[in-house]
Design a protein around this motif. Structure first.
Motif, mmCIF file in Angstrom:
data_model
loop_
_atom_site.group_PDB
_atom_site.id
_atom_site.type_symbol
_atom_site.label_atom_id
_atom_site.label_comp_id
_atom_site.label_asym_id
_atom_site.label_seq_id
_atom_site.Cartn_x
_atom_site.Cartn_y
_atom_site.Cartn_z
ATOM 1 N N ASP A 419 -37.828 -105.553 -3.924
ATOM 2 C CA ASP A 419 -38.240 -104.599 -2.855
ATOM 3 C C ASP A 419 -39.621 -104.808 -2.334
ATOM 4 N N SER A 420 -40.424 -104.962 -3.174
ATOM 5 C CA SER A 420 -41.847 -105.367 -2.766
ATOM 6 C C SER A 420 -42.255 -106.588 -2.157
ATOM 7 N N TYR A 422 -39.562 -107.975 -0.264
ATOM 8 C CA TYR A 422 -39.246 -107.716 1.116
ATOM 9 C C TYR A 422 -40.156 -107.039 1.913
ATOM 10 N N GLU A 423 -40.853 -105.976 1.628
ATOM 11 C CA GLU A 423 -41.877 -105.489 2.238
ATOM 12 C C GLU A 423 -43.089 -106.238 2.650
ATOM 13 N N ARG A 426 -41.885 -108.853 5.592
ATOM 14 C CA ARG A 426 -41.489 -108.279 6.786
ATOM 15 C C ARG A 426 -42.929 -108.015 7.506
ATOM 16 N N TYR A 431 -40.950 -112.750 10.482
ATOM 17 C CA TYR A 431 -39.988 -112.135 9.668
ATOM 18 C C TYR A 431 -39.980 -110.627 9.771
ATOM 19 N N THR A 435 -33.458 -108.407 8.235
ATOM 20 C CA THR A 435 -33.126 -107.252 7.774
ATOM 21 C C THR A 435 -32.755 -107.078 6.294
ATOM 22 N N GLN A 436 -32.813 -106.137 5.618
ATOM 23 C CA GLN A 436 -32.538 -105.829 4.205
ATOM 24 C C GLN A 436 -31.331 -106.917 3.790
ATOM 25 N N VAL A 437 -30.182 -106.774 4.732
ATOM 26 C CA VAL A 437 -29.091 -107.724 3.943
ATOM 27 C C VAL A 437 -29.289 -109.173 4.149
ATOM 28 N N GLU A 438 -30.035 -109.547 5.137
ATOM 29 C CA GLU A 438 -30.427 -110.896 5.151
ATOM 30 C C GLU A 438 -31.351 -111.227 4.029
ATOM 31 N N PHE A 439 -32.235 -110.631 3.726
ATOM 32 C CA PHE A 439 -33.079 -110.862 2.461
ATOM 33 C C PHE A 439 -32.427 -110.767 1.357
ATOM 34 N N ASP A 440 -31.561 -109.790 0.962
ATOM 35 C CA ASP A 440 -30.729 -109.891 -0.075
ATOM 36 C C ASP A 440 -29.753 -111.298 -0.304
#
Length: 821
Positions: A419-420, A422-423, A426, A431, A435-440
């Motif tokens: 989570d950290s 990803y934030e 972005r 970037y 999206t969260q889906v792309e990152f995951d």
């Protein structure tokens, strides 16, 4: 479009400050005064704000970037890393490090500095880790590597400033995406550090400022303009060839220009052109003037010798590609000569700036077009220069393969929270829409290889610990990551060695595969004879027989014509009122085209068709650049094949595309319908070798395929074989895999230039003019002469050009005869 940040000059927002005594004395001893933008940089730095400085070449831009750090370090000496300087070129980093040494030593400042690039010896790199200097000069790849160390937090904790030089050369490519990700990590480790961007050629100021900094109080500083450049288009005897790409016809004239001044840089657009034109100059070099060659495939030792010789004024001329475009501070360069059209105004501005390198005196440049279309492009570029119009400036959309590499690098430095991270990711401008889906999906790919590859142990690189954080499964991955870091993936290359000893540089495997022992080719400014292959080395000897030597061609070497220059060329063609200043040979060519066919208009697509030698040709004047035309050629031939028109091939240039086959082509409107970008495009991309090549690059960048292992390096053939196998598996079992997505996105934005092609087809819908001719038109001569050429071969058009121009009016034949002579 205006920036939300305030563009400032001194006296507008900040108070003037006096330089500390050692700096004031140093300026005074040289008779210099602090320039306004240098003062503004000091003012902004005192407030701790990020800044983008846009100033012309020769205006002390680099000094302006370093000056606040030097002043701060001089007044408050500190241990450890204070300022990080990043440039896109290793040569530029080394040159700036050499120039930084001058003021530090002359003022007696107790400030340490060091240079760290891929060319820095291992023992010196290790020392820079153990004993960080106050100022470190490096590249985006070396920064990513430094951030992968477990000690990165301590190493960068006291960092106060990051300077990114030639910002425009990074923001629009994958290296820039990697750098942006590194910068977000850096800001987390060094919370108080400010970011400084430097550039002389920024077309889109808000975009560049957004790439540099997310801070709302980031400042745009514009330096005062310097003397206007003196730019001429020079033609020997006012003659312009019909076709060709190297302008060999002008070699004698270029040599005369070199004779008249002390130092000249001769810029060309590709490495093959550099080899050819360098050889042509030496054949003219009756006085034995010291003329050198510089391009990215030459051995680093040779490039450094050339750079050192230029710095000390020992060379009269150097023939160079974009390897010398940026920032090298050679104040004694008197003249820049651009061989062939520049393909972009910003690129031309950058190259012209290598001459004189002093703000108050004009830079002098000469443009030498290689053919008649290129002459119009040179006229268009010159007009844009005068009007101050720059092109380019787009920011790259962050690639998923680059993100995968960044995630691995982050894991190398220690465990991380998904989570950290990803934030944090972005916050990087390329970037910010991730999206969260792309990152995951990317994280899952890095951790397990994804659905199709998760059963293979070697692709499972991360695991989760008891705290839910991700960490490396095997610490041996760290060494592998550091050996394969970066986003530049060259095509498979082999080392060229003279005998068993001296390394001359590298050529692509594909080129070597077409050689047989005894063949000759031009490389490193020499005529070489191919002897044999020994492991990954190409063993050569010096050759004497100059008959038909080959020239290594490098994929992706040609830069496409920018949209802005394309529009200006079309405007010239459509307006006979602008032809009067053109040389007679070019005016006659345009007049013949109007008589034999039609002229292209700015808002229409001109298509010609004619028979030739039992085949039927179609030529479309799209002016959309080579990449878009290559894609269009592939799609047209597929569509023609489906229609039963038996296409045989196509050829593309920056200005037009030619397609030929066994049947006449009449339904032109339907052929160029925008729906060609639907199923035809999907089918072609899925089947093409190009998408496989791009997938291979993405797989290497993402760490799925390693080029280098401890103690060994894979050959290009091994890498390609592995990539092809994985590509086929993923297409079958996981067609939405992140690397397939990355490859499709990169293809659309780069080699296929789909957006530009779509814009073209949409803009000409319902406005296509089809001229059915009985023979080739004057405009079509150049593309017809190019058909069947495997390498750039200068203007040796001989029988080919004579054949395709048969039947033209007498004036055309006279000029073709003169060309052949």
């Amino acid at each position: 479009m205006k920036s939300s940040a305030k563009a400032v000059r001194p006296h507008e927002e900040f108070d003037q400050r006096h330089l500390p005594e050692p700096f004031a004395n140093w300026f005074g001893q040289r008779g210099w005064q602090l320039r306004n933008h240098q003062q503004a940089m000091l003012d902004v730095a005192s407030l701790g704000r990020d800044a983008l400085l846009i100033a012309p070449t020769g205006g002390g831009k680099t000094l302006a970037g370093f000056l606040p750090s030097l002043v701060e370090l001089a007044s408050s000496p500190s241990q450890g890393l204070h300022t990080l300087y990043i440039s896109p070129l290793k040569a530029l980093t080394t040159d700036v490090g050499r120039n930084l040494a001058g003021p530090i030593e002359e003022m007696g400042l107790d400030i340490s500095y060091g240079v760290r690039t891929g060319d820095t010896p291992a023992n010196r790199r290790a020392r820079l880790i153990r004993e960080p200097p106050n100022i470190l000069l490096t590249t985006p790849e070396s920064l990513a590597l430094l951030l992968s160390y477990e000690t990165a937090s301590a190493y960068f904790r006291n960092l106060r400033c990051v300077i990114i030089d030639e910002l425009h050369a990074l923001a629009d490519n994958k290296r820039g995406a990697l750098l942006s990700l590194s910068m977000t990590r850096l800001r987390g480790l060094a919370v108080g550090a400010r970011a400084v961007g430097l550039s002389a050629t920024v077309a889109d100021e808000p975009t560049m400022l957004r790439y540099l900094s997310a801070a709302k109080d980031a400042v745009l500083i514009r330096g005062e303009g310097g003397a206007k450049s003196m730019v001429d288009i020079v033609l020997p005897d006012t003659y312009v060839p019909w076709s060709g790409h190297v302008a060999m016809y002008a070699a004698e004239e270029v040599y005369k220009q070199i004779e008249r001044v002390h130092t000249t840089i001769v810029f060309v657009n590709t490495r093959a052109q550099a080899e050819l034109f360098f050889g042509a100059l030496w054949r003219c070099n009756k006085l034995g003037l010291p003329i050198a060659l510089h391009h990215g495939s030459l051995a680093v030792e040779q490039r450094r010798r050339v750079e050192a010789a230029m710095t000390t004024g020992q060379l009269r001329a150097v023939v160079a590609t974009s390897s010398l475009d940026l920032g090298l501070d050679w104040g004694d360069v008197d003249l820049v000569i651009q061989i062939g059209a520049p393909k972009g105004v910003s690129r031309l501005t950058q190259r012209i700036g290598r001459a004189n390198h002093r703000l108050d005196e004009p830079s002098r440049a000469i443009l030498i077009p290689a053919n008649r279309f290129e002459f119009l492009e040179c006229v268009a570029a010159h007009r844009s220069l005068v009007e101050g119009k720059l092109d380019g400036g787009a920011m790259i959309h962050g690639g998923l393969d680059v993100l995968a590499q960044h995630i691995i690098g982050t894991a190398c430095s220690g465990p991380f929270s998904a989570d950290s991270l990803y934030e944090e990711v972005r916050k990087a401008a390329p970037y910010r829409n991730l999206t969260q889906v792309e990152f995951d999906n990317v994280l899952d790919f890095v951790a397990t290889g994804g659905y199709a590859l998760q059963t293979y142990e070697r692709y499972r690189r991360l695991e989760r610990d008891e705290n839910g954080e991700y960490r490396l499964r095997d610490r041996r991955m760290i060494r592998s990551y550091r050996m394969n870091i970066g986003t530049i993936v060259e095509l498979p290359v082999m080392t060229v060695r003279l005998g068993r000893g001296r390394k001359l540089g590298e050529v692509e495997e594909y080129f070597v595969s077409m050689l047989t022992p005894g063949d000759t080719f031009l490389f490193a400014g020499r005529l070489l004879r191919f002897e044999r292959i020994q492991q990954n080395d190409v063993i050569v000897s010096l050759a004497k027989d100059r008959k038909d030597p080959k020239v290594p061609a490098y994929a992706g070497g040609r830069l496409p014509l920018t949209t802005q220059l394309s529009a200006e060329v079309r405007a010239i063609l459509a307006d006979p009122g602008r032809w009067h200043p053109l040389p007679a040979s070019v005016r006659q060519w345009l007049e013949m085209q109007a008589k034999r066919s039609e002229l292209t208009r700015s808002d229409e697509l001109l298509v010609e068709s004619f028979p030739r030698g039992g085949k039927h040709y179609l030529v479309a004047y799209c002016f959309a650049g080579r990449n878009a035309h290559q894609t269009l050629g592939m799609l047209l031939t597929r569509r023609l094949e489906k229609a039963g028109l038996r296409p045989l091939g196509f050829a593309a240039s920056d200005y037009c595309i030619a397609v030929w086959g066994m049947e006449p082509i009449m339904e032109v409107d339907a052929l160029f319908d925008v729906d060609i970008l639907g199923d035809d495009l999907e089918e072609w991309m899925a089947e093409s070798t190009m998408i496989k090549r791009i997938f291979r690059n993405c797989a290497v960048v993402a760490g799925l395929i390693e080029r280098r292992h401890p103690g060994q390096e894979k050959t290009g053939r091994q890498v390609s074989f592995n990539a092809d196998l994985i590509y086929d598996v993923l297409r079958k079992f996981e067609p939405d895999h992140v690397l397939l997505q990355a490859a499709r996105t990169e293809a659309a934005a780069g080699l296929t230039d789909i957006k530009r092609l779509a814009d073209l087809l949409n803009s000409v819908e319902g406005r296509i003019r089809h001229r059915v001719l009985d023979r080739v038109s004057p405009f079509a001569v150049a593309i017809m002469a190019d058909i069947g050429r495997e390498f750039v071969d200068g203007e040796s058009v001989d029988a080919t050009l004579d054949e395709v121009t048969a039947g033209l009016v007498e004036e055309a034949m006279a000029e073709v005869d003169r060309l052949e002579a």
